[in-house]
Design a protein around this motif. Structure first.
Motif, PDB file in Angstrom:
ATOM      1  N   PHE A 130      -0.025  -0.878   1.036  1.00 28.83           N
ATOM      2  CA  PHE A 130       0.887   0.241   0.844  1.00 28.83           C
ATOM      3  C   PHE A 130       0.293   1.510   1.437  1.00 28.83           C
ATOM      4  CE2 PHE A 130       2.113  -2.778  -2.349  1.00 28.83           C
ATOM      5  CZ  PHE A 130       3.486  -2.667  -2.416  1.00 28.83           C
ATOM      6  N   GLY A 131       1.165   2.374   1.926  1.00 29.82           N
ATOM      7  CA  GLY A 131       0.744   3.657   2.458  1.00 29.82           C
ATOM      8  C   GLY A 131       1.281   4.790   1.612  1.00 29.82           C
ATOM      9  N   GLU A 132       0.452   5.770   1.381  1.00 32.34           N
ATOM     10  CA  GLU A 132       0.827   6.987   0.656  1.00 32.34           C
ATOM     11  C   GLU A 132       0.307   8.164   1.471  1.00 32.34           C
ATOM     12  OE1 GLU A 132       2.375   7.634  -2.297  1.00 32.34           O
ATOM     13  OE2 GLU A 132       2.411   5.708  -3.322  1.00 32.34           O
ATOM     14  N   ASN A 133       0.965   9.313   1.352  1.00 27.61           N
ATOM     15  CA  ASN A 133       0.468  10.459   2.097  1.00 27.61           C
ATOM     16  C   ASN A 133      -0.060  11.578   1.203  1.00 27.61           C
ATOM     17  OD1 ASN A 133       2.963  11.449   1.228  1.00 27.61           O
ATOM     18  ND2 ASN A 133       3.249  12.670   3.068  1.00 27.61           N
ATOM     19  N   ARG A 134      -0.046  11.372  -0.092  1.00 32.83           N
ATOM     20  CA  ARG A 134      -0.613  12.363  -1.010  1.00 32.83           C
ATOM     21  C   ARG A 134      -1.545  11.662  -1.983  1.00 32.83           C
ATOM     22  NH1 ARG A 134       4.729  16.024  -1.998  1.00 32.83           N
ATOM     23  NH2 ARG A 134       4.698  16.935   0.098  1.00 32.83           N
ATOM     24  N   VAL A 135      -2.788  12.090  -1.945  1.00 31.86           N
ATOM     25  CA  VAL A 135      -3.809  11.444  -2.762  1.00 31.86           C
ATOM     26  C   VAL A 135      -3.456  11.519  -4.239  1.00 31.86           C
ATOM     27  CG1 VAL A 135      -6.252  11.506  -3.431  1.00 31.86           C
ATOM     28  CG2 VAL A 135      -5.597  11.831  -1.037  1.00 31.86           C
ATOM     29  N   GLN A 136      -2.977  12.679  -4.697  1.00 30.10           N
ATOM     30  CA  GLN A 136      -2.657  12.839  -6.112  1.00 30.10           C
ATOM     31  C   GLN A 136      -1.532  11.890  -6.537  1.00 30.10           C
ATOM     32  OE1 GLN A 136      -2.879  15.229  -3.849  1.00 30.10           O
ATOM     33  NE2 GLN A 136      -4.306  16.793  -4.564  1.00 30.10           N
ATOM     34  N   GLU A 137      -0.503  11.754  -5.704  1.00 36.45           N
ATOM     35  CA  GLU A 137       0.595  10.838  -6.034  1.00 36.45           C
ATOM     36  C   GLU A 137       0.116   9.393  -6.002  1.00 36.45           C
ATOM     37  OE1 GLU A 137       4.139  11.575  -3.755  1.00 36.45           O
ATOM     38  OE2 GLU A 137       4.026  13.722  -4.156  1.00 36.45           O
ATOM     39  N   ALA A 138      -0.744   9.065  -5.050  1.00 38.95           N
ATOM     40  CA  ALA A 138      -1.278   7.702  -4.970  1.00 38.95           C
ATOM     41  C   ALA A 138      -2.094   7.376  -6.219  1.00 38.95           C
ATOM     42  CB  ALA A 138      -2.137   7.542  -3.715  1.00 38.95           C
ATOM     43  N   GLU A 139      -2.901   8.323  -6.648  1.00 34.81           N
ATOM     44  CA  GLU A 139      -3.710   8.105  -7.855  1.00 34.81           C
ATOM     45  C   GLU A 139      -2.815   7.892  -9.071  1.00 34.81           C
ATOM     46  OE1 GLU A 139      -6.703   7.496 -10.482  1.00 34.81           O
ATOM     47  OE2 GLU A 139      -6.872   7.546  -8.314  1.00 34.81           O
ATOM     48  N   ALA A 140      -1.773   8.694  -9.186  1.00 39.29           N
ATOM     49  CA  ALA A 140      -0.860   8.555 -10.322  1.00 39.29           C
ATOM     50  C   ALA A 140      -0.127   7.215 -10.294  1.00 39.29           C
ATOM     51  CB  ALA A 140       0.141   9.704 -10.325  1.00 39.29           C
ATOM     52  N   ARG A 141       0.285   6.782  -9.114  1.00 34.11           N
ATOM     53  CA  ARG A 141       1.063   5.541  -8.998  1.00 34.11           C
ATOM     54  C   ARG A 141       0.194   4.301  -9.094  1.00 34.11           C
ATOM     55  NH1 ARG A 141       6.014   4.246  -6.639  1.00 34.11           N
ATOM     56  NH2 ARG A 141       6.160   6.273  -5.640  1.00 34.11           N
ATOM     57  N   TRP A 142      -0.976   4.328  -8.469  1.00 33.91           N
ATOM     58  CA  TRP A 142      -1.762   3.113  -8.293  1.00 33.91           C
ATOM     59  C   TRP A 142      -3.052   3.059  -9.100  1.00 33.91           C
ATOM     60  CZ3 TRP A 142       1.023  -0.368  -5.878  1.00 33.91           C
ATOM     61  CH2 TRP A 142       1.992   0.048  -4.968  1.00 33.91           C
ATOM     62  N   GLY A 143      -3.536   4.197  -9.573  1.00 35.82           N
ATOM     63  CA  GLY A 143      -4.858   4.276 -10.188  1.00 35.82           C
ATOM     64  C   GLY A 143      -5.135   3.257 -11.282  1.00 35.82           C
ATOM     65  N   ALA A 144      -4.258   3.157 -12.258  1.00 39.32           N
ATOM     66  CA  ALA A 144      -4.492   2.263 -13.395  1.00 39.32           C
ATOM     67  C   ALA A 144      -3.613   1.014 -13.359  1.00 39.32           C
ATOM     68  CB  ALA A 144      -4.235   3.030 -14.698  1.00 39.32           C
ATOM     69  N   ILE A 154      -1.686   7.873   4.845  1.00 35.76           N
ATOM     70  CA  ILE A 154      -0.927   8.044   6.078  1.00 35.76           C
ATOM     71  C   ILE A 154      -0.555   9.513   6.235  1.00 35.76           C
ATOM     72  CG2 ILE A 154      -0.064   5.677   6.127  1.00 35.76           C
ATOM     73  CD1 ILE A 154       2.527   6.703   4.906  1.00 35.76           C
ATOM     74  N   GLY A 155      -0.429   9.971   7.441  1.00 30.12           N
ATOM     75  CA  GLY A 155      -0.043  11.349   7.700  1.00 30.12           C
ATOM     76  C   GLY A 155      -1.207  12.297   7.510  1.00 30.12           C
ATOM     77  N   PRO A 156      -0.936  13.593   7.632  1.00 26.41           N
ATOM     78  CA  PRO A 156      -2.006  14.591   7.482  1.00 26.41           C
ATOM     79  C   PRO A 156      -2.402  14.771   6.026  1.00 26.41           C
ATOM     80  CG  PRO A 156       0.093  15.671   7.825  1.00 26.41           C
ATOM     81  CD  PRO A 156       0.338  14.191   7.978  1.00 26.41           C
ATOM     82  N   LEU A 157      -3.614  15.219   5.810  1.00 25.93           N
ATOM     83  CA  LEU A 157      -4.069  15.518   4.449  1.00 25.93           C
ATOM     84  C   LEU A 157      -3.478  16.819   3.978  1.00 25.93           C
ATOM     85  CD1 LEU A 157      -7.841  14.543   4.535  1.00 25.93           C
ATOM     86  CD2 LEU A 157      -6.028  13.476   3.230  1.00 25.93           C
TER      87      LEU A 157
END
Length: 79
Positions: free
Chosen positions: A50-64, A76-79
């Motif tokens: 899976f690709g995400e472009n926002r670290v915070q959203e990725a952590e919330a969705r996938w972290g646990a 993916i995309g710019p930081l």
């Protein structure tokens, strides 16, 4: 119908037409802003990259998430 399987079949056909090995191509599902039901359906269909472009959203969705160790996440995309 299995939409993921349809996409994989289209990728395989396009790869063969281009003279490429279909196994050298990887499907990355962009999960940005997708509802949980769609993500769950892709996971159930076997999607693991899976690709995400926002670290915070990725952590919330996938972290646990259960089974996280079997998933590959890509920024993916710019930081």
């Amino acid at each position: 119908r299995d939409g993921r399987l349809d996409v994989l079949n289209r990728i395989a056909r396009a790869a063969k037409e281009a003279g490429r090995d279909p196994s050298s191509i990887e499907l990355v599902a962009v999960s940005k802003m997708q509802p949980e039901a769609r993500i769950a359906a892709l996971l159930a269909a076997g999607q693991r990259v899976f690709g995400e472009n926002r670290v915070q959203e990725a952590e919330a969705r996938w972290g646990a998430r259960e089974g996280r160790a079997q998933l590959e996440l890509r920024l993916i995309g710019p930081l």
